[in-house]
Design a protein around this motif. Sequence first.
Motif, mmCIF file in Angstrom:
data_model
loop_
_atom_site.group_PDB
_atom_site.id
_atom_site.type_symbol
_atom_site.label_atom_id
_atom_site.label_comp_id
_atom_site.label_asym_id
_atom_site.label_seq_id
_atom_site.Cartn_x
_atom_site.Cartn_y
_atom_site.Cartn_z
ATOM 1 N N THR A 1 66.447 25.237 -15.868
ATOM 2 C CA THR A 1 67.650 24.438 -15.630
ATOM 3 C C THR A 1 68.835 25.280 -15.136
ATOM 4 O O THR A 1 69.733 24.760 -14.478
ATOM 5 N N ILE A 2 68.844 26.565 -15.460
ATOM 6 C CA ILE A 2 69.913 27.464 -15.002
ATOM 7 C C ILE A 2 69.280 28.750 -14.471
ATOM 8 O O ILE A 2 68.418 29.338 -15.121
ATOM 9 N N LEU A 3 69.704 29.179 -13.284
ATOM 10 C CA LEU A 3 69.194 30.417 -12.685
ATOM 11 C C LEU A 3 70.370 31.216 -12.142
ATOM 12 O O LEU A 3 71.128 30.736 -11.299
ATOM 13 N N SER A 4 70.549 32.428 -12.645
ATOM 14 C CA SER A 4 71.601 33.318 -12.155
ATOM 15 C C SER A 4 70.984 34.514 -11.456
ATOM 16 O O SER A 4 70.222 35.272 -12.050
ATOM 17 N N LEU A 5 71.347 34.671 -10.201
ATOM 18 C CA LEU A 5 70.893 35.799 -9.382
ATOM 19 C C LEU A 5 72.085 36.624 -8.895
ATOM 20 O O LEU A 5 71.975 37.376 -7.931
ATOM 21 N N SER A 6 73.208 36.475 -9.562
ATOM 22 C CA SER A 6 74.443 37.130 -9.144
ATOM 23 C C SER A 6 74.380 38.643 -9.322
ATOM 24 O O SER A 6 73.594 39.165 -10.109
ATOM 25 N N ASN A 7 75.223 39.332 -8.547
ATOM 26 C CA ASN A 7 75.335 40.793 -8.617
ATOM 27 C C ASN A 7 74.000 41.480 -8.340
ATOM 28 O O ASN A 7 73.525 42.306 -9.118
ATOM 29 N N ASN A 8 73.417 41.122 -7.208
ATOM 30 C CA ASN A 8 72.198 41.774 -6.740
ATOM 31 C C ASN A 8 72.377 42.165 -5.274
ATOM 32 O O ASN A 8 73.504 42.239 -4.787
ATOM 33 N N ASN A 9 71.278 42.427 -4.594
ATOM 34 C CA ASN A 9 71.331 42.855 -3.191
ATOM 35 C C ASN A 9 70.596 41.870 -2.280
ATOM 36 O O ASN A 9 70.009 42.260 -1.276
ATOM 37 N N ILE A 10 70.661 40.589 -2.621
ATOM 38 C CA ILE A 10 69.961 39.560 -1.848
ATOM 39 C C ILE A 10 70.686 39.327 -0.522
ATOM 40 O O ILE A 10 71.879 39.018 -0.500
ATOM 41 N N ASN A 11 69.959 39.495 0.586
ATOM 42 C CA ASN A 11 70.572 39.279 1.889
ATOM 43 C C ASN A 11 69.915 38.156 2.687
ATOM 44 O O ASN A 11 70.387 37.798 3.768
ATOM 45 N N SER A 12 68.830 37.593 2.155
ATOM 46 C CA SER A 12 68.145 36.523 2.854
ATOM 47 C C SER A 12 67.362 35.662 1.871
ATOM 48 O O SER A 12 66.768 36.175 0.927
ATOM 49 N N ILE A 13 67.386 34.354 2.107
ATOM 50 C CA ILE A 13 66.613 33.408 1.298
ATOM 51 C C ILE A 13 65.842 32.511 2.252
ATOM 52 O O ILE A 13 66.428 31.775 3.042
ATOM 53 N N GLN A 14 64.539 32.574 2.184
ATOM 54 C CA GLN A 14 63.714 31.758 3.064
ATOM 55 C C GLN A 14 63.748 30.287 2.649
ATOM 56 O O GLN A 14 63.921 29.969 1.472
ATOM 57 N N ALA A 15 63.550 29.422 3.613
ATOM 58 C CA ALA A 15 63.456 27.993 3.324
ATOM 59 C C ALA A 15 62.343 27.747 2.319
ATOM 60 O O ALA A 15 61.249 28.274 2.456
ATOM 61 N N GLY A 16 62.661 26.990 1.270
ATOM 62 C CA GLY A 16 61.658 26.666 0.257
ATOM 63 C C GLY A 16 61.547 27.669 -0.870
ATOM 64 O O GLY A 16 60.661 27.541 -1.716
ATOM 65 N N ALA A 17 62.446 28.626 -0.938
ATOM 66 C CA ALA A 17 62.393 29.616 -2.022
ATOM 67 C C ALA A 17 62.511 28.958 -3.392
ATOM 68 O O ALA A 17 61.958 29.456 -4.381
ATOM 69 N N PHE A 18 63.232 27.833 -3.456
ATOM 70 C CA PHE A 18 63.458 27.136 -4.726
ATOM 71 C C PHE A 18 62.697 25.803 -4.787
ATOM 72 O O PHE A 18 63.045 24.923 -5.576
ATOM 73 N N VAL A 19 61.662 25.671 -3.985
ATOM 74 C CA VAL A 19 61.072 24.367 -3.695
ATOM 75 C C VAL A 19 60.596 23.590 -4.917
ATOM 76 O O VAL A 19 60.639 22.362 -4.925
ATOM 77 N N HIS A 20 60.183 24.280 -5.977
ATOM 78 C CA HIS A 20 59.668 23.572 -7.153
ATOM 79 C C HIS A 20 60.629 23.575 -8.345
ATOM 80 O O HIS A 20 60.241 23.211 -9.452
ATOM 81 N N LEU A 21 61.874 23.938 -8.105
ATOM 82 C CA LEU A 21 62.859 23.971 -9.203
ATOM 83 C C LEU A 21 63.647 22.661 -9.244
ATOM 84 O O LEU A 21 64.878 22.649 -9.221
ATOM 85 N N ASN A 22 62.928 21.559 -9.357
ATOM 86 C CA ASN A 22 63.619 20.266 -9.295
ATOM 87 C C ASN A 22 64.315 19.868 -10.587
ATOM 88 O O ASN A 22 64.925 18.800 -10.656
ATOM 89 N N GLN A 23 64.246 20.721 -11.612
ATOM 90 C CA GLN A 23 64.998 20.484 -12.843
ATOM 91 C C GLN A 23 66.261 21.346 -12.906
ATOM 92 O O GLN A 23 67.059 21.217 -13.834
ATOM 93 N N LEU A 24 66.431 22.203 -11.905
ATOM 94 C CA LEU A 24 67.552 23.144 -11.929
ATOM 95 C C LEU A 24 68.881 22.404 -11.789
ATOM 96 O O LEU A 24 69.045 21.551 -10.914
ATOM 97 N N LYS A 25 69.822 22.751 -12.673
ATOM 98 C CA LYS A 25 71.153 22.148 -12.663
ATOM 99 C C LYS A 25 72.227 23.107 -12.149
ATOM 100 O O LYS A 25 73.239 22.678 -11.596
#
Length: 204
Positions: free
Chosen positions: A13-37
């Motif tokens: 339900t909660i995902l924090s990816l802050s303070n990292n070195n992410i420079n790209s997110i492909q389409a569908g990276a979160f495709v099955h996280l349909n409960q994420l708020k």
Amino acid sequence: LAYDTFGHLKSLTILSLSNNNINSIQAGAFVHLNQLKELGISSNFLSELKSGMFLGLENLIKLYLNINKISIISDNAFEHLPNLEVLNLQNNFISTIEPFKFAKLTFLIGLYLSYNQLNEITQNMFSGLYNLNTLVLENNKIASIEKNSFIDLKSLRFLSLEFNRLKSLELGVFFGLKAIKEISLRNNQLEKIDGAFIDLGQVF
């Protein structure tokens, strides 16, 4: 982030990816996280919001993308976020927002765009945001606002335009803000206000 990176976390339900070195997110990276708020990707190195990046996040409520390098928002970047209420894009490099870019975010309540490179507010920039309550545009380079730019923001209560480069406010520039309670224009270069506040609701 690759396609279906979080496929085994379907109840998250909660995902924090802050303070990292992410420079790209492909389409569908979160495709099955349909409960994420709530999704936090602040303080990374994203430069573009691509179409399909948020595929699968139909129930997301809060999205934090502040403190990145975002300068490009692709068409339909927000099309898979029908229930989003809070969008934070502060501290990026956004200089233009094309018409109707946020139009599918009809449940959005708070939009935060401070500390970007915006130099003008144009018609249809905020089209479709009928439920927006808070709009923060401070610390940009905004020198002009087209008439009727806020016409769809009938629920807006707080508007911050402080620390910009506004020299004048023309007749009808705030037309449509029926519910507005607070407008902050401090630290601009205002010399002329010509009927700008006609047709506003009662402002406290």
